[in-house]
Structures are given as structure tokens and as C-alpha cells.
Design an enzyme around this catalytic site. Structure first.
Site, short mmCIF file in Angstrom:
data_model
loop_
_atom_site.label_atom_id
_atom_site.label_comp_id
_atom_site.label_asym_id
_atom_site.label_seq_id
_atom_site.Cartn_x
_atom_site.Cartn_y
_atom_site.Cartn_z
N GLY B 37 0.82 -1.22 0.00
CA GLY B 37 0.00 0.00 0.00
C GLY B 37 0.85 1.26 0.00
N HIS B 40 2.69 4.78 -4.77
CA HIS B 40 3.28 5.94 -5.45
C HIS B 40 3.47 5.58 -6.92
CE1 HIS B 40 6.92 3.59 -5.15
NE2 HIS B 40 6.84 3.58 -3.83
N HIS B 43 4.70 2.10 -7.97
CA HIS B 43 3.70 1.02 -8.01
C HIS B 43 2.81 1.14 -9.24
CE1 HIS B 43 4.27 1.50 -3.49
NE2 HIS B 43 4.52 0.21 -3.65
N GLN B 168 15.71 -8.17 -3.55
CA GLN B 168 14.40 -8.81 -3.41
C GLN B 168 13.97 -9.44 -4.74
OE1 GLN B 168 11.20 -6.91 -1.08
NE2 GLN B 168 10.03 -6.86 -2.97
N SER B 200 9.48 5.69 -2.63
CA SER B 200 9.29 4.69 -1.58
C SER B 200 8.20 5.17 -0.65
CB SER B 200 10.59 4.51 -0.80
OG SER B 200 10.32 3.88 0.44
#
Lengths: 291, 291
Positions: B37, B40, B43, B168, B200
Site C-alpha cells: 500500500g 506511489h 507502483h 528482493q 518509496s
């Protein structure tokens, strides 16, 4: 003139996946029975159950190196492929057999020295280090990892495991529910020989003398079960019944000097949900007795 | 008069699964963008990419407790749900948003004290303890476990992750390939603010003074990149360019007495495949520079 269902044999992931795809589109349910081969009646009974639940049945045969410790029997684990396929054909309900190679399942390799193992691994915390996990610490990590890989490859709707491996069933049930696999798990009763010995691929290792004494654990467990059926609920009293019987036979084997010894690894009496050792059995919760 | 695509919001697993089922039968591809969630541009750009690859787009919003250490910011991690949904609606390409509850994703609970955590966990050995994993040792176990759960629930055909989290991405790529998930992984370029700061959700924590200095890492990395572009391939020389610049700014912040300090966690220059630290960059292999 044979009307037997033909079994498709897939030895790599892409070919299995592309065959599997058609049943996803047709929304046909797939039953999956993962095995390490060397099939016996216990496996065949799971396969039959699978075919009663789903129109499509897939069996995998894969001796999983990740669940063997360096001192265990990976190399001499019995491999009887043509006989296995014959047995499966005789059931007339298997659609496909999956025979992957170690290199494809474990692209990073799977050295027996766990410190050198790379890649993705799956664990169930707090259930894998009790009972059998005590004497075979990385066994369940190996089982859970290969089962996850096979689930992702085969994408079954239902899977079938044998109750003989009680703790394995519980750990895999946790894997499925906790990682939210869209899979229904079924557990089949333990197949046993005429004298109570649990069917196992490893029974083939036994000499006839050893085979005679292989039912000792079953006899010990049965003695405990009898005591329980007569109303006893206390751990010490119950387990002692088993220890006594097994110790007596162990002595007998030693005295007869047969060239092998019996060795009890563990007896365990646990809560079926949490796998915690029980001091007292509660009737409504039940318990798993194993050894 | 709005012709906007309506977004379905699912707050539990069974409702999402049953909606998802129709697209399995129709064989329609599903793109999945997992987020925590506080969305920004970074995403949103992944979501747009998803919609270019697949007819159906699912976004999850779930602040994953398993990837926070006890001393980290789980409680104050920014949660801006109604704004997130508004942003996603404005894209006009999202079919469903999945907002699961912690109790449903982690049926065994997920205490911050990892020693007390129960249930199934997924790890990638040999790639999770380098770089960022050094300072946040259980971070990747938390990420991999929740990603596995979400994959099994959403059953996406394609997933989209941002390159900002370089390690990641590599660890999740290993997860997908090594556990044989039937999923295609896409990595989107890092969204950056006008001055280079990586977008971020945590940037919201910054005061305006802090925000002014938040580009220091980007400037350090850029200095290294410049040196590399001019032909330098040696680790020490390259990283020193970054250390020098960052140290200078760190001193400046200290001298100005702004009420906060800059602290460099690590600079890392690794092989993109193995994540091993490199002494020398080979042109054809490339390298991941991060900090």
C-alpha cells in the site's frame, strides 16, 4: 484386445505442464499421488482413492535426495521402475506418471552436505523437530521442499498421502493450509502385511530373520492401544506397556545372536493438532501414537 | 457518466478465490502486483505494465508483519487505503484489489519475536544473507513466505516487482524458478523523484531537511556509475568514489546540527546471478550496485 487405460510417462517438467494445461482449461480435477517408487499395496490403495475423487490421476516417482541424510540409504533405496509401471497399469485408472530428473527438480543441485545446499527451501516451524524429526532433523525440510515443487509443477486439485507417515501427513497438512495451496488433502489408512507390519518400500531390505522381528514395533504399539481401549489414559503407563514388550524382544534377538539388533528409536504420544507430547489423553481430542 | 472500470475489493481468501476461478476456466491471464500500500508512481507504473501483459489485473495491499523486525516500523508504516484505491481507480485498468487480514494470511499468528513463530516458512539459501540481508536477517524469509502465500491465493500468470528492491527481485526470481511456480516474473524500472530519490512509501516519514539529504545515496551511487562509465572496473576504486561523497555529506549534516544524522548501511557491488561480491566487474556479466 486390452482395454487398459494407457499411461503417459513424462520425464520432464515442460512436457507434463503442457499436458496438464488442457485439464485446467476443461476444469477437470486432478488427483496426485507423490511417491518414491518401489510401489506396494499401500501406494496402490492411495492411487485407487485418487481415481475415486478425480477424473484425472497423476502419480510421481521421484527418490528425493533432499530428505536423505548423508549416512542414509539414498544410493541403495530400492528402484523398481518397470515393475512400478506394471503395477500402475494393472489399476487401469492412472493417466500419467511423472518421472523427473534430480537436476530439473533441484536446478541448484542438492549436495548431501546441507551446508552447501542452495536455492529455495520450505520448513514448518514447531512441528518438524519433534517425533521423527528428532532423529532425522532435515528430513521434513527435504519432504516439504520437494512436495512444494511437485505441487507447483503438477497443480493438483487433490493429493493423497498414507497415514503410515503420521507426522509427515500433519506437517504437509500445515504446509497446504498455511501456505494457502489451493489443494485438498486426503490421508489413506496404513497398508499392512498379514501380520501387521506396515507396508514400506524399505521392507525389501529385510532378511527373513529380520522380517520375523520387524513386527515388534507394531506389537508394541498394539499393546499400548489395547491398554488404552481398556480405559488407561496416562502416558507413562501406556508407553511402558510398549517399552516392556519391545525390550523383551530386543533381548531375545540379542541372546539368539542373529547377526542384527533391534533398536527402538522413539515412542511418541502426541496431540494430533499441535504434535505436542501428551501426559494424559483426552477422549475427545484423541492422540497419535507412533514409533 | 464515468466509464471507469469498477474495482472489486476482496477482503478474504475464499471470495477472491471464487472470483479468480472464472478466469482459470476462461483461460484468461492474470497479472499480479503485490504491494504494502501507500502507493506511489513506482507502483502505478508496475500496475500499468501488468495491464499491458494480461487482460486481468490484481493488486494486493498487505503490510506484511513477517518482514519487519521488532525494532522496525510496522506500527507506523504508512497506511493510506482510500487514497490507494483512488489512485488505482484513476489508472482504469485494475480488476481487483485484495486486502487480506493478517489473521487469515498467518493462521498461526505472526509474533514479532521470530522464536515464537509457527507454521510454514520459505527461505532462499545463500542469497538472503548478503547485502540488505546482512542488516535485516529475517527480512527475506518474511518476504518469500508472504509472496508464496499470495501466489497460491491469487494464482497469477505474471507478477510484477520493482527493480528498486534489486536483491528482493533476485531472491523472488530464485523462489519462482527453484520452487517451479508456473509464473512469469517481470521487473519494472525504479521510479525516481525529479532529483533522483527512489520512490518509496517510507519517504513520507522524511522532514523537509531530511528530504533534502535523502538523495545522498543516489548521488553516491551515481558517482560510482560515472566512474564505471569512464572505464573503471575495480571494486575498491569504484566504491571509494561513493564512500567519499557520502562521507562528505554525512559530515556536513553533522556540522549543521540539523537534529538527524545520515548513516550509510552498506554499499554493495555484486554478480547479478550469484549475488557474490565482486572484486572486478566483467563487462559482459555486469554487476548490481546498491546501497
Amino acid at each position: 484386445m486390452s482395454s487398459r487405460k494407457e499411461i503417459l510417462v513424462f520425464d520432464n517438467i515442460p512436457s507434463l505442464r503442457s499436458w496438464r494445461q488442457q485439464y485446467i482449461k476443461q476444469d477437470k480435477q486432478v488427483a496426485f499421488i507423490p511417491t518414491m517408487g518401489s510401489l506396494h499395496e499401500g501406494h496402490l490403495s492411495l492411487v485407487k482413492q485418487g481415481s475415486q475423487h478425480c477424473p484425472i490421476v497423476v502419480v510421481s516417482i521421484f527418490v528425493n535426495p533432499a530428505q536423505f541424510a548423508p549416512n542414509e540409504d539414498l544410493d541403495k533405496y530400492p528402484r523398481t521402475l518397470s515393475n512400478d509401471l506394471e503395477l500402475l497399469r494393472s489399476l487401469d485408472c492412472v493417466d500419467a506418471v511423472f518421472l523427473p530428473k534430480v537436476e530439473e527438480i533441484y536446478p541448484y543441485g542438492i549436495p548431501l552436505d546441507v551446508e552447501k545446499q542452495k536455492g529455495a527451501f520450505v520448513e514448518v516451524r514447531d512441528k518438524s523437530h519433534q517425533m521423527e524429526g528428532k532423529s532425522r532433523p532435515l528430513f521434513f525440510r527435504g519432504v516439504l521442499t520437494v512436495v512444494t515443487k511437485l505441487f507447483n509443477i503438477v497443480q493438483p486439485n487433490c493429493v493423497f498421502f498414507g497415514q503410515k507417515d503420521a507426522q509427515q501427513c500433519i506437517v504437509i497438512r500445515t504446509l497446504i493450509s498455511d501456505l494457502h495451496f489451493p489443494i485438498e488433502m486426503h490421508v489413506g489408512a496404513t497398508g499392512r502385511e498379514y501380520d501387521g507390519l506396515a507396508m514400506s518400500s524399505r521392507n525389501k531390505y529385510l532378511t527373513s530373520d529380520q522380517r520375523n522381528y520387524a513386527t515388534t514395533l507394531f506389537k508394541g504399539l498394539s499393546a499400548i492401544k489395547n491398554e488404552f481401549d481398556q480405559g488407561e489414559k496416562n502416558r507413562e503407563i501406556l508407553l511402558n506397556k510398549g517399552y516392556e514388550l519391545i525390550e523383551k524382544v530386543t533381548k531375545e534377538v540379542m541372546e539368539k545372536n542373529l547377526g542384527f539388533e533391534l533398536k527402538l528409536d522413539y515412542l511418541s504420544l502426541v496431540d494430533p493438532r499441535t504434535l505436542e507430547e501428551l501426559q494424559e489423553i483426552e477422549e475427545e481430542k484423541g492422540a497419535i501414537l507412533s514409533g
